[in-house]
Design a protein around this motif. Structure first.
Motif, PDB file in Angstrom:
ATOM      1  N   THR A   1      41.636  43.977  40.799  1.00  0.00           N
ATOM      2  CA  THR A   1      40.627  43.936  41.859  1.00  0.00           C
ATOM      3  C   THR A   1      40.906  42.701  42.694  1.00  0.00           C
TER       4      THR A   1
ATOM      5  N   SER B   1      37.419  46.248  45.555  1.00  0.00           N
ATOM      6  CA  SER B   1      36.365  46.006  44.572  1.00  0.00           C
ATOM      7  C   SER B   1      36.455  46.931  43.361  1.00  0.00           C
ATOM      8  N   THR B   2      37.067  48.080  43.520  1.00  0.00           N
ATOM      9  CA  THR B   2      37.220  49.034  42.418  1.00  0.00           C
ATOM     10  C   THR B   2      38.570  48.826  41.742  1.00  0.00           C
ATOM     11  N   ALA B   3      38.567  48.788  40.417  1.00  0.00           N
ATOM     12  CA  ALA B   3      39.820  48.594  39.680  1.00  0.00           C
ATOM     13  C   ALA B   3      40.854  49.633  40.106  1.00  0.00           C
ATOM     14  N   THR B   4      42.008  49.134  40.537  1.00  0.00           N
ATOM     15  CA  THR B   4      43.068  49.975  41.091  1.00  0.00           C
ATOM     16  C   THR B   4      44.359  49.735  40.327  1.00  0.00           C
TER      17      THR B   4
ATOM     18  N   SER C   1      46.079  47.031  36.202  1.00  0.00           N
ATOM     19  CA  SER C   1      45.105  47.302  37.249  1.00  0.00           C
ATOM     20  C   SER C   1      44.619  45.982  37.820  1.00  0.00           C
TER      21      SER C   1
END
Length: 268
Positions: free
Chosen positions: A168, A173-176, A166
């Motif tokens: 950022t 900004s959100t863990a992807t 994952s």
């Protein structure tokens, strides 16, 4: 008196150096028989140990990664000696999965002819010749690849690289989740690459010497290599006619030999 002491010291030191060089030369000249050569793959990220799922790493694209999987295929090993002669490892025995999560990080090349080897050439992935032998021609390697998530399917072929986790970034900004799966697809996209890596010191193989070659493998190069691959632009890369070949080239830049151990039963 001091002059003679210095002269004797110089003579003694020179004799020791010459004897040492002569001993090394004799060892090289007397290489005979065969033995194993072990290659250790120490996976890292830009100089730091690679720890799956527990550490974060920042690449040159200013993206922060947590890595959960780092698997790749190495194959078709050719050892090159100081005279430029090549020892080709038997092809049918020469395909290996390196998997950090499965702790499969060592390759043993068996029964190598004695020699003073100064570099190695190998493939990243599975060459088309091997794949075209069909499922029956893959031997035990097909099962190993399936068990380590290195196959899409037999029709789609092998994953040469399976890199997941994952991230950022300044724009995400959100863990992807990200997934980088690189391999060859069809007749038009052949991502099998070969790389030649020099040794800092020669690996000596003989009936009495079984060297260990210690690679440092930098996962950072996958995205932050010859071509910059931004996860913020595309977090899942599997079959991509532009990015997959770029990642294949980047991946060849991961490999560097840190040191060589010559000998047997060495604690490395």
């Amino acid at each position: 008196m001091n002059f003679f002491k210095k002269l004797n010291y110089l003579i003694l030191t020179t004799s020791i150096i010459l004897a040492s060089c002569s001993s090394d030369d004799d060892a090289i000249q007397n290489l005979s028989g065969e033995n194993n050569l072990t290659i250790e793959f120490d996976n890292s990220f830009n100089g730091d140990d690679l720890l799956l799922g527990t550490s974060t790493y920042v690449n040159g694209n200013n993206e922060t990664l947590t890595i959960n999987r780092f698997n790749y295929i190495v194959s078709n090993f050719v050892l090159i000696d100081a005279e430029g002669n090549e020892y080709t490892y038997p092809k049918d025995a020469g395909y290996f999965v390196i998997s950090e999560e499965e702790e499969m990080t060592e390759v043993m090349l068996q029964n190598i002819t004695a020699g003073e080897y100064v570099s190695v050439r190998f493939g990243v992935g599975v060459d088309r010749e091997k794949y075209l032998q069909g499922a029956a021609g893959q031997g035990d390697f097909l099962q190993v690849a399936e068990e380590t998530n290195m196959m899409w399917s037999w029709q789609a072929g092998y994953k040469f690289l399976n890199f997941e986790g994952s991230f950022t970034s300044p724009t995400v900004s959100t863990a992807t989740d990200f997934k980088i799966h690189m391999g060859s697809h069809g007749s038009s996209l052949d991502n099998y690459k070969e790389v030649t890596v020099n040794f800092p010191t020669a690996a000596l193989v003989s009936d009495a010497l079984s060297p260990v070659v210690h690679f440092e493998v930098d996962a950072n190069k996958i995205l932050d290599g010859n071509t910059k691959i931004l996860l913020s632009e595309k977090a899942v890369v599997m079959v991509d006619e532009v990015k997959s070949p770029q990642i294949a080239v980047n991946t060849t830049g991961m490999f560097r030999v840190d040191h060589v151990h010559n000998g047997e039963n060495i604690d490395h």
